[in-house]
Design a protein around this motif. Structure first.
Motif, PDB file in Angstrom:
ATOM      1  N   HIS A 281      -0.496  48.869  13.827  1.00 55.19           N
ATOM      2  CA  HIS A 281      -1.802  48.842  13.236  1.00 55.19           C
ATOM      3  C   HIS A 281      -1.671  47.822  11.909  1.00 55.19           C
ATOM      4  CE1 HIS A 281      -3.331  51.681  16.018  1.00 55.19           C
ATOM      5  NE2 HIS A 281      -4.449  51.902  15.524  1.00 55.19           N
TER       6      HIS A 281
ATOM      7  N   GLN B 115      -1.253  44.298  13.233  1.00 60.01           N
ATOM      8  CA  GLN B 115      -2.690  43.976  13.600  1.00 60.01           C
ATOM      9  C   GLN B 115      -3.517  43.439  12.385  1.00 60.01           C
ATOM     10  OE1 GLN B 115      -3.209  47.066  16.773  1.00 60.01           O
ATOM     11  NE2 GLN B 115      -4.373  45.505  17.529  1.00 60.01           N
TER      12      GLN B 115
ATOM     13  N   LYS C  89     -15.310  38.857  17.766  1.00 59.14           N
ATOM     14  CA  LYS C  89     -14.445  39.924  18.523  1.00 59.14           C
ATOM     15  C   LYS C  89     -13.259  40.261  17.483  1.00 59.14           C
ATOM     16  CE  LYS C  89     -11.321  38.492  21.624  1.00 59.14           C
ATOM     17  NZ  LYS C  89     -10.603  37.659  22.331  1.00 59.14           N
TER      18      LYS C  89
ATOM     19  N   ASP D  95     -14.596  42.881  15.090  1.00 60.95           N
ATOM     20  CA  ASP D  95     -14.603  44.118  15.632  1.00 60.95           C
ATOM     21  C   ASP D  95     -13.486  44.753  15.642  1.00 60.95           C
ATOM     22  OD1 ASP D  95     -17.322  43.450  16.035  1.00 60.95           O
ATOM     23  OD2 ASP D  95     -17.281  43.017  18.096  1.00 60.95           O
ATOM     24  N   GLU D  96     -12.536  43.963  16.181  1.00 66.03           N
ATOM     25  CA  GLU D  96     -11.030  44.489  16.310  1.00 66.03           C
ATOM     26  C   GLU D  96     -10.454  45.056  14.948  1.00 66.03           C
ATOM     27  OE1 GLU D  96      -8.576  41.573  18.608  1.00 66.03           O
ATOM     28  OE2 GLU D  96      -6.833  42.702  17.822  1.00 66.03           O
TER      29      GLU D  96
ATOM     30  N   ASP E 192     -12.155  46.020  12.431  1.00 61.44           N
ATOM     31  CA  ASP E 192     -12.847  47.112  12.108  1.00 61.44           C
ATOM     32  C   ASP E 192     -12.344  48.448  13.037  1.00 61.44           C
ATOM     33  OD1 ASP E 192     -15.204  48.087  10.838  1.00 61.44           O
ATOM     34  OD2 ASP E 192     -16.388  48.348  12.520  1.00 61.44           O
ATOM     35  N   ARG E 193     -12.321  48.260  14.092  1.00 63.04           N
ATOM     36  CA  ARG E 193     -11.616  49.389  15.090  1.00 63.04           C
ATOM     37  C   ARG E 193     -10.151  49.666  14.460  1.00 63.04           C
ATOM     38  NH1 ARG E 193      -8.081  49.110  18.792  1.00 63.04           N
ATOM     39  NH2 ARG E 193      -8.182  46.893  19.046  1.00 63.04           N
ATOM     40  N   VAL E 194      -9.270  48.893  14.287  1.00 66.29           N
ATOM     41  CA  VAL E 194      -8.222  49.129  13.689  1.00 66.29           C
ATOM     42  C   VAL E 194      -8.028  49.871  12.474  1.00 66.29           C
ATOM     43  CG1 VAL E 194      -5.786  47.936  13.401  1.00 66.29           C
ATOM     44  CG2 VAL E 194      -6.918  47.222  15.056  1.00 66.29           C
ATOM     45  N   THR E 195      -9.070  49.314  11.648  1.00 65.90           N
ATOM     46  CA  THR E 195      -9.069  49.947  10.142  1.00 65.90           C
ATOM     47  C   THR E 195      -9.551  51.354  10.582  1.00 65.90           C
ATOM     48  OG1 THR E 195      -9.662  47.751   9.373  1.00 65.90           O
ATOM     49  CG2 THR E 195      -9.936  49.739   7.927  1.00 65.90           C
ATOM     50  N   LYS E 196     -10.500  51.625  11.292  1.00 65.40           N
ATOM     51  CA  LYS E 196     -11.090  53.101  11.496  1.00 65.40           C
ATOM     52  C   LYS E 196      -9.870  53.964  12.009  1.00 65.40           C
ATOM     53  CE  LYS E 196     -16.094  52.112  11.817  1.00 65.40           C
ATOM     54  NZ  LYS E 196     -16.806  51.442  12.775  1.00 65.40           N
ATOM     55  N   GLU E 197      -9.139  53.476  12.856  1.00 66.39           N
ATOM     56  CA  GLU E 197      -8.171  54.224  13.490  1.00 66.39           C
ATOM     57  C   GLU E 197      -6.652  54.479  12.556  1.00 66.39           C
ATOM     58  OE1 GLU E 197      -8.350  52.493  18.087  1.00 66.39           O
ATOM     59  OE2 GLU E 197      -6.500  51.922  16.544  1.00 66.39           O
TER      60      GLU E 197
END
Ligand SMILES: [Zn+2]
Length: 246
Positions: A25, A28, A149, A152-153, A155-160
């Motif tokens: 993560h 990324q 895109k 969004d990626e 954002d998703r990785v940060t949230k995970e």
């Protein structure tokens, strides 16, 4: 509360998995801005064809104007020469003026040919411009899509990340402090790898042979063992014929 070595070993394996995921993560998160940046540079490169085409058109127009004013100058020159004709007294003078006028005419013709050539090229370039502009607009919107895109990626990785870190804390709380500290030390010195499998009698961290007694102990899995060469924690992994070792 004492936690059995068997459970601790399970937690160590889990911890390693979590840490692998956390590293992935973090990589990324670091990569995404670099990827966007390099895509942007590519876009700028692609869009250079537009500024080059515009510059070419601009230069051609300037050249055309320069030729036009040169023609104008030559025509003035010719008119001036012609005004001398009525005042001419000798044949020699007359011929001289006529040949001067002829020379100017030829020069003007040459210039006009050159202007025509430029105009043809200019026309072609101007005709081609809308297609280049369209292509650049498309590239722009592709880049915008890519950027969205990637955002969004990100954002998703940060949230995970937070759930992973929280889970890591839970796992950590089920591992003895001394063992956890050893894990961190080994991980730090071995590029993040501190828990590895033992396949047959080979440590998958350093690929050294493990002593038979320790192999038995690791296989039983009721106690915690570290490889004597690389210090990685060992767990048993059955190797089937069809699965290649990692
Ligand atoms: Zn080892």
């Amino acid at each position: 509360m004492t936690i059995s070595p068997k459970l601790q070993l399970q937690q160590l394996i889990l911890l390693q998995k979590l840490d692998d995921e956390i590293v992935e993560h973090r990589n990324q998160l670091a990569d995404i801005p670099v990827q966007i940046d390099s895509e942007f540079k590519e876009l700028e490169d692609k869009k250079k064809i537009l500024s080059i085409a515009k510059e070419e058109i601009d230069t051609l127009q300037k050249n055309r104007k320069a030729i036009e004013s040169e023609v104008q100058g030559e025509n003035d020159h010719m008119a001036k020469a012609k005004t001398k004709l009525p005042a001419v007294k000798t044949n020699k003078e007359y011929t001289a003026i006529l040949s001067e006028v002829d020379a100017i005419k030829k020069k003007v013709e040459g210039l006009e040919d050159k202007e025509l050539e430029i105009m043809e090229v200019l026309e072609d370039k101007q005709k081609g411009l809308p297609a280049i502009e369209k292509k650049c607009k498309e590239e722009d919107s592709h880049f915008q899509e890519y950027k969205t895109k990637k955002a969004d990626e990100l954002d998703r990785v940060t949230k995970e990340m937070n759930p992973l870190l929280a889970k890591r804390e839970t796992v950590k709380s089920q591992i003895d402090t001394v063992i956890f500290q050893r894990y961190e030390k080994v991980a730090k010195s071995r590029g993040g790898k501190a828990v590895v499998s033992l396949q047959e009698n080979i440590c998958q961290g350093c690929f050294q042979q493990i002593l038979p007694q320790m192999v038995i102990n690791v296989k039983v899995g009721e106690s915690i063992h570290q490889c004597s060469s690389c210090l990685c924690f060992l767990y048993w992994e059955e190797v089937s014929e069809t699965v290649m070792p990692k």
